[in-house]
Structures are given as structure tokens and as C-alpha cells.
Design a protein around this motif. Sequence first.
Motif: not given
Length: 89
Positions: A12-21, A24-38
Motif C-alpha cells: 500500500p502507498i502512504a501518499s497517493l498525491p506523492l505518487l501522482a506527482s 507522466s502521461k506515458n507511464d503506467a502502474l502495476l499493482l501486485r501483492g498487498d497493493a491490490c487490497y484497494n
Amino acid sequence: MSYNNLFILSRPIASLPLLASKLSKNDALLLRGDACYNPAAFSPFEVPVYALKTDVEARGALARCASVNLIDDLEWVTLTLQYQRCISE
């Protein structure tokens, strides 16, 4: 076509706004493990969001995945080949 960064999140990520910053528009996220809880928490991001289907199912979060692309392990490998860098966080 090659994209910039694939951020692979396994907790899980503590600060979603920090991650969002960092994105860039050409990036992507892959959730695995405990990042998949929400996975729905990542729906406001303006980049593609993927999650490993087996990890989402194991955490009982399948109902919260409407805006997340569920992928299997083979699709994960294919996805990593499309991005210049894979960054695990």
C-alpha cells in the motif's frame, strides 16, 4: 511504441498525491501483492492501471476493480517489455 515508466507497486502507498506527482502521461502502474487490497484508490490516476488478477482475487478486492485492468503473469511479462524502465516501489 515504447512508453516511459512502469511503476510496480507491491505494498500500500502512504501518499497517493506523492505518487501522482511522479507520473507522466506515458507511464503506467502495476499493482501486485498487498497493493491490490484497494485497487479503486488508483482509479483517479490519468495513467493505465493494471493489477495481477491472482493477487486481487487472493485479497478479496475483485469487486473494487472496475477501472483497473486485470492481467495474468504472461501479460505482466509482456507489459514490462513495452516500457523503457520498470520501477519497483
